[in-house]
Design a protein around this motif. Structure first.
Motif, mmCIF file in Angstrom:
data_model
loop_
_atom_site.group_PDB
_atom_site.id
_atom_site.type_symbol
_atom_site.label_atom_id
_atom_site.label_comp_id
_atom_site.label_asym_id
_atom_site.label_seq_id
_atom_site.Cartn_x
_atom_site.Cartn_y
_atom_site.Cartn_z
ATOM 1 N N GLY B 347 5.763 -4.026 4.927
ATOM 2 C CA GLY B 347 4.994 -4.480 4.546
ATOM 3 C C GLY B 347 4.758 -5.676 6.281
ATOM 4 O O GLY B 347 3.559 -5.802 6.776
ATOM 5 N N HIS B 348 5.590 -5.649 6.910
ATOM 6 C CA HIS B 348 5.734 -6.124 8.045
ATOM 7 C C HIS B 348 4.512 -4.955 9.246
ATOM 8 O O HIS B 348 4.200 -5.683 9.870
ATOM 9 C CB HIS B 348 6.477 -6.978 8.936
ATOM 10 C CG HIS B 348 7.623 -7.782 7.770
ATOM 11 N ND1 HIS B 348 6.959 -9.089 7.503
ATOM 12 C CD2 HIS B 348 8.639 -7.453 7.108
ATOM 13 C CE1 HIS B 348 7.675 -9.745 6.789
ATOM 14 N NE2 HIS B 348 8.828 -9.493 6.390
ATOM 15 N N ILE B 349 5.026 -4.137 9.109
ATOM 16 C CA ILE B 349 4.749 -3.327 9.687
ATOM 17 C C ILE B 349 3.429 -3.100 9.476
ATOM 18 O O ILE B 349 2.238 -3.169 10.695
ATOM 19 C CB ILE B 349 5.349 -1.752 9.775
ATOM 20 C CG1 ILE B 349 6.190 -1.760 10.373
ATOM 21 C CG2 ILE B 349 4.162 -0.326 11.378
ATOM 22 C CD1 ILE B 349 6.692 -0.435 10.627
ATOM 23 N N ALA B 350 2.935 -3.467 8.761
ATOM 24 C CA ALA B 350 1.520 -3.016 8.206
ATOM 25 C C ALA B 350 0.878 -3.974 8.739
ATOM 26 O O ALA B 350 -0.418 -4.332 9.484
ATOM 27 C CB ALA B 350 1.310 -3.199 6.839
ATOM 28 N N ALA B 351 1.247 -5.559 8.824
ATOM 29 C CA ALA B 351 0.577 -6.785 9.409
ATOM 30 C C ALA B 351 0.592 -6.712 10.557
ATOM 31 O O ALA B 351 -0.508 -7.791 11.151
ATOM 32 C CB ALA B 351 1.562 -8.125 8.817
ATOM 33 N N GLY B 352 1.230 -5.866 10.965
ATOM 34 C CA GLY B 352 0.708 -5.314 12.490
ATOM 35 C C GLY B 352 -0.765 -4.606 12.803
ATOM 36 O O GLY B 352 -0.461 -4.282 13.862
ATOM 37 N N GLY B 353 -1.312 -4.238 12.051
ATOM 38 C CA GLY B 353 -2.568 -3.740 12.277
ATOM 39 C C GLY B 353 -2.314 -2.726 11.273
ATOM 40 O O GLY B 353 -3.554 -1.623 11.373
ATOM 41 N N PHE B 354 -1.623 -2.412 11.017
ATOM 42 C CA PHE B 354 -1.145 -0.603 10.404
ATOM 43 C C PHE B 354 -1.515 -0.395 9.120
ATOM 44 O O PHE B 354 -1.718 -1.904 8.668
ATOM 45 C CB PHE B 354 0.011 0.272 10.737
ATOM 46 C CG PHE B 354 0.429 0.258 11.951
ATOM 47 C CD1 PHE B 354 -0.047 1.327 12.079
ATOM 48 C CD2 PHE B 354 1.486 -0.575 12.482
ATOM 49 C CE1 PHE B 354 0.206 2.220 13.914
ATOM 50 C CE2 PHE B 354 1.406 0.286 13.814
ATOM 51 C CZ PHE B 354 1.336 1.204 14.267
ATOM 52 N N ASN B 355 -2.498 0.617 8.789
ATOM 53 C CA ASN B 355 -2.667 0.569 7.431
ATOM 54 C C ASN B 355 -1.280 1.663 6.765
ATOM 55 O O ASN B 355 -0.788 2.296 7.044
ATOM 56 C CB ASN B 355 -3.750 2.294 7.343
ATOM 57 C CG ASN B 355 -3.984 2.149 6.184
ATOM 58 O OD1 ASN B 355 -3.729 1.917 5.002
ATOM 59 N ND2 ASN B 355 -4.940 4.289 5.198
ATOM 60 N N PRO B 356 -1.679 0.300 5.912
ATOM 61 C CA PRO B 356 0.048 0.707 4.817
ATOM 62 C C PRO B 356 0.505 1.577 3.937
ATOM 63 O O PRO B 356 1.264 2.983 4.128
ATOM 64 C CB PRO B 356 0.371 -0.718 4.043
ATOM 65 C CG PRO B 356 -1.589 -0.725 4.023
ATOM 66 C CD PRO B 356 -1.412 -0.078 4.709
ATOM 67 N N ASN B 357 -0.994 2.504 3.803
ATOM 68 C CA ASN B 357 -0.128 3.537 2.820
ATOM 69 C C ASN B 357 0.516 4.693 3.046
ATOM 70 O O ASN B 357 1.335 5.326 2.787
ATOM 71 C CB ASN B 357 -2.073 4.210 2.532
ATOM 72 C CG ASN B 357 -3.190 3.306 1.280
ATOM 73 O OD1 ASN B 357 -2.237 2.492 1.526
ATOM 74 N ND2 ASN B 357 -4.621 3.693 1.894
ATOM 75 N N PRO B 358 -0.088 5.264 5.043
ATOM 76 C CA PRO B 358 0.559 6.663 4.758
ATOM 77 C C PRO B 358 2.576 6.612 5.356
ATOM 78 O O PRO B 358 3.012 7.191 5.399
ATOM 79 C CB PRO B 358 0.189 6.909 6.283
ATOM 80 C CG PRO B 358 -0.847 5.685 6.521
ATOM 81 C CD PRO B 358 -1.189 5.282 5.217
ATOM 82 N N LEU B 359 2.324 5.048 5.845
ATOM 83 C CA LEU B 359 3.397 4.752 5.782
ATOM 84 C C LEU B 359 4.033 4.328 4.618
ATOM 85 O O LEU B 359 5.345 4.710 4.847
ATOM 86 C CB LEU B 359 3.740 2.350 6.807
ATOM 87 C CG LEU B 359 2.715 2.715 7.897
ATOM 88 C CD1 LEU B 359 3.460 1.270 8.069
ATOM 89 C CD2 LEU B 359 3.377 3.651 8.781
ATOM 90 N N TRP B 360 4.616 4.106 3.305
ATOM 91 C CA TRP B 360 4.208 4.625 2.432
ATOM 92 C C TRP B 360 5.011 5.991 1.762
ATOM 93 O O TRP B 360 6.103 6.173 1.108
ATOM 94 C CB TRP B 360 3.538 3.534 0.673
ATOM 95 C CG TRP B 360 3.524 1.999 0.965
ATOM 96 C CD1 TRP B 360 2.649 1.613 0.756
ATOM 97 C CD2 TRP B 360 4.421 1.285 0.631
ATOM 98 N NE1 TRP B 360 1.950 0.379 0.717
ATOM 99 C CE2 TRP B 360 3.697 -0.600 0.923
ATOM 100 C CE3 TRP B 360 5.576 1.017 0.856
ATOM 101 C CZ2 TRP B 360 4.215 -1.278 1.249
ATOM 102 C CZ3 TRP B 360 6.618 -0.081 1.038
ATOM 103 C CH2 TRP B 360 5.618 -1.419 1.159
ATOM 104 N N TRP B 361 3.771 6.661 2.537
ATOM 105 C CA TRP B 361 4.271 7.828 1.544
ATOM 106 C C TRP B 361 5.242 8.619 2.761
ATOM 107 O O TRP B 361 6.305 9.349 2.336
ATOM 108 C CB TRP B 361 2.506 8.832 1.940
ATOM 109 C CG TRP B 361 1.770 8.270 1.154
ATOM 110 C CD1 TRP B 361 0.907 8.390 1.103
ATOM 111 C CD2 TRP B 361 1.558 8.193 -0.401
ATOM 112 N NE1 TRP B 361 -0.058 7.974 0.072
ATOM 113 C CE2 TRP B 361 -0.180 7.995 -0.808
ATOM 114 C CE3 TRP B 361 3.384 8.305 -1.336
ATOM 115 C CZ2 TRP B 361 0.289 7.792 -2.518
ATOM 116 C CZ3 TRP B 361 2.608 8.239 -2.815
ATOM 117 C CH2 TRP B 361 1.515 8.275 -2.747
ATOM 118 N N GLY B 362 5.076 7.967 4.164
ATOM 119 C CA GLY B 362 6.234 8.895 5.213
ATOM 120 C C GLY B 362 7.767 7.864 4.566
ATOM 121 O O GLY B 362 8.738 8.829 4.457
#
Lengths: 151, 427
Positions: B347-362
């Protein structure tokens, strides 16, 4: 009050750690006993063996994982009992279990009845200062309870 | 600063005990949760109210619901039936036995907890192997490794996915679409690897096959009516999972609905069934969420997220990094505590401007594949090693590194390649 020392069997057949499974079976068959205490040189009680324990080595270790075996009619190679187990491979210390319950000679008859019922056992070793001095079997119990009243 | 240090020390200490495996993880997590609330209340950054809110009831509800259904199902002998049926189909060929029982375990694990699946399939496997006079080791390893892989393919297949599903809001279908192709590929590679690694053990067909053919699997079924009711409930649950987006249902609700459905149809002895619920597991999850909630509130996970986000601005690079961090940490400490802690970080990485979706799958792929890293990375792995100790060929760490660890690395490489070539698929 009737005490343990009044009715226990004092002449106890005992075995040592190194008694072989074949000899143990022989004791069970020839002496009409169902219980063998395992003792050291100074009669200290190390464990006990009943007829139930003597069959365990013939079953693979993993059998306790199986909840149900009714679906098998022929166990194949397992049916050939590993009789080499009998050839001195298994000795008393491999199959003996530590006595769950022991009792002192001053304990009461009622306590013996209660212990036998609670632990669902047929024999209780009588121990004084760690040394085995007798055993009580259910036969001893029947004798003391019913014959006493009759006499 | 003291908040961060204190919370981190509490969490890191618990993490170390999770790795050691003693005291029991539930006790460790409960102690950690209590200490976290005490420390947070003293420092003013966390309290019992916040702790209550930190618990992910969707995860716990889903686990609880599935435990009820499976608790009723396992008494019917259904899994034993499947294992015997599979063993008969293999006709004494060890490779086919591995293939059929491994895939059966894998597919059951997609819906049902891996430990329960292994607990019911593995003993029959050992017995059948012994009767056939073949080595059970590769087959047991295959079952547990495929079971761990299979679980990665669905939302309900393994606990990390349940938590990720709950946090991300991804549907059951979304998990299947995004993860199942990678999982099936990894399973295929794992099977090929087994065929090569254990070619000696898997070569010759046993002559004892008649004994297996003679087995009467119908006798394994103890309660047919209950079995049909459970299967009906499971089918209903799967259909509702598939439709959950359209119907607007939460997955925990679907599982609980299935549980209620089973309970009313079967009307089992409630005390007995509820006695079989794995309360320590549920308490472990609750405590873990409380602990992670405190760590997050202390600010350390925010810093960690910002730190990771500053490493690269490239979404693919960030996803790959997450896959590999997840594989390593999940292998070492078990993927449940790791995933619980990483969810806020994502969640915090996504707050830095990333699309969270690929992060969740990763995260899901990395944490899921990490379960095969060592024999103690997953509860199912620990169990199978214990069981194999009762056979003539116990599974050693060496055996595991040759198969499980290798498959972990290969499946992580596979996940990375899929991400590299089909990154838009995960957006």
């Amino acid at each position: 009050m009737i005490k343990v020392k009044d009715f226990m069997t004092k002449e106890v057949k005992t075995i040592t750690r190194q008694t072989t499974i074949r000899e143990i079976a022989h004791f069970f068959l020839s002496f009409q006993v169902g219980f063998l205490p395992v003792v050291d040189e100074e009669m200290r009680l190390l464990g006990e063996i009943t007829k139930r324990d003597i069959l365990a080595p013939f079953l693979p270790d993993y059998f306790d994982l199986l909840e149900d075996i009714t679906f098998i009619s022929d166990f194949g190679s397992l049916e050939n009992l590993p009789l080499e187990i009998l050839e001195n491979l298994i000795v008393a210390e491999d199959i003996m279990i530590k006595s769950v319950v022991t009792i002192g000679q001053e304990a009461s008859l009622f306590k013996v009845i209660a212990l036998m019922a609670q632990h669902d056992i047929r024999h209780i070793p009588v121990v004084e200062k760690e040394r085995l001095i007798g055993i009580i079997s259910r036969t001893d119990m029947l004798r003391v309870i019913f014959q006493q009243k009759g006499s | 600063m003291l908040n961060i240090i204190g919370a981190s020390v509490i969490f890191a200490t618990c993490f170390i005990f999770f790795v050691i495996g003693r005291p029991d993880r539930t006790i460790v997590a409960m102690v950690g949760a209590v200490l976290m609330i005490l420390f947070g209340t003293w420092r003013g950054f966390y309290d019992h109210q916040a702790a209550y809110l930190a618990i992910d009831y969707n995860t716990i509800g889903l686990l609880f619901g599935m435990m009820i259904i499976v608790g009723i199902l396992r008494g019917t002998g259904f899994f034993r039936y499947l294992a015997i049926k599979g063993a008969k189909l293999a006709r004494g060929d060890p490779w086919k036995l591995l293939l059929i029982l491994g895939l059966t375990t894998a597919f059951i694990s997609m819906l049902i907890d891996n430990v329960t699946t292994i607990l019911l399939i593995a003993p029959v496997t050992i017995l059948v192997s012994d009767i056939l006079r073949i080595n059970p080791r590769p087959i047991l390893l295959g079952e547990v490794i495929l079971s761990n892989l299979g679980g990665v393919g669905t939302l309900v297949g393994d606990p990390p996915n349940i938590m990720i599903g709950s946090a991300s809001g991804f549907s059951f279908n979304s998990f299947v679409i995004h993860l199942m192709p990678v999982v099936l590929l990894a399973m295929g590679i794992a099977l090929l690897l087994f065929k090569v690694l254990y070619r000696k053990d898997l070569r010759s067909t046993s002559r004892q096959v008649e004994r297996i053919i003679e087995m009467d699997e119908s006798r394994a079924i103890k309660d047919k009516p209950t079995l049909f009711k459970c299967i009906l409930a499971l089918i209903t649950v799967v259909v509702l999972f598939l439709l959950e987006e359209k119907l607007g249902l939460k997955s925990a609700f679907v599982a609980l609905l299935g549980a209620v459905f089973t309970l009313i149809m079967v009307q089992p002895d409630v005390k007995k069934i509820f006695g079989e619920i794995e309360w320590p597991v549920l308490i472990f999850f609750g405590s873990l969420f409380i602990m992670v909630g405190g760590v997050d509130k202390s600010g350390i996970l925010g810093l960690l997220g910002a730190g990771l986000a500053s490493l690269s601005s490239h979404p693919l690079a960030m996803s790959l990094l997450l896959i590999w961090i997840s594989v390593v940490f999940s292998s070492l400490a078990g993927n449940i505590p790791y995933t619980a802690a990483m969810i806020p970080v994502v969640g915090h990485i996504a707050a830095g401007g990333f699309n969270p979706n690929p992060l969740w799958w990763g995260l899901a792929l990395g944490a899921g594949f990490g379960a095969n890293g060592t024999p103690i990375s997953s509860a199912a792995g620990v169990l199978i090693v214990e069981m194999s100790d009762k056979t003539k060929s116990p599974i050693t760490f060496r055996n595991w590194f040759k198969s499980g660890t290798l498959i972990t690395v290969i499946s992580a490489v596979l996940a990375s390649l899929v991400f590299i070539f089909f990154f838009s698929w995960f957006n």
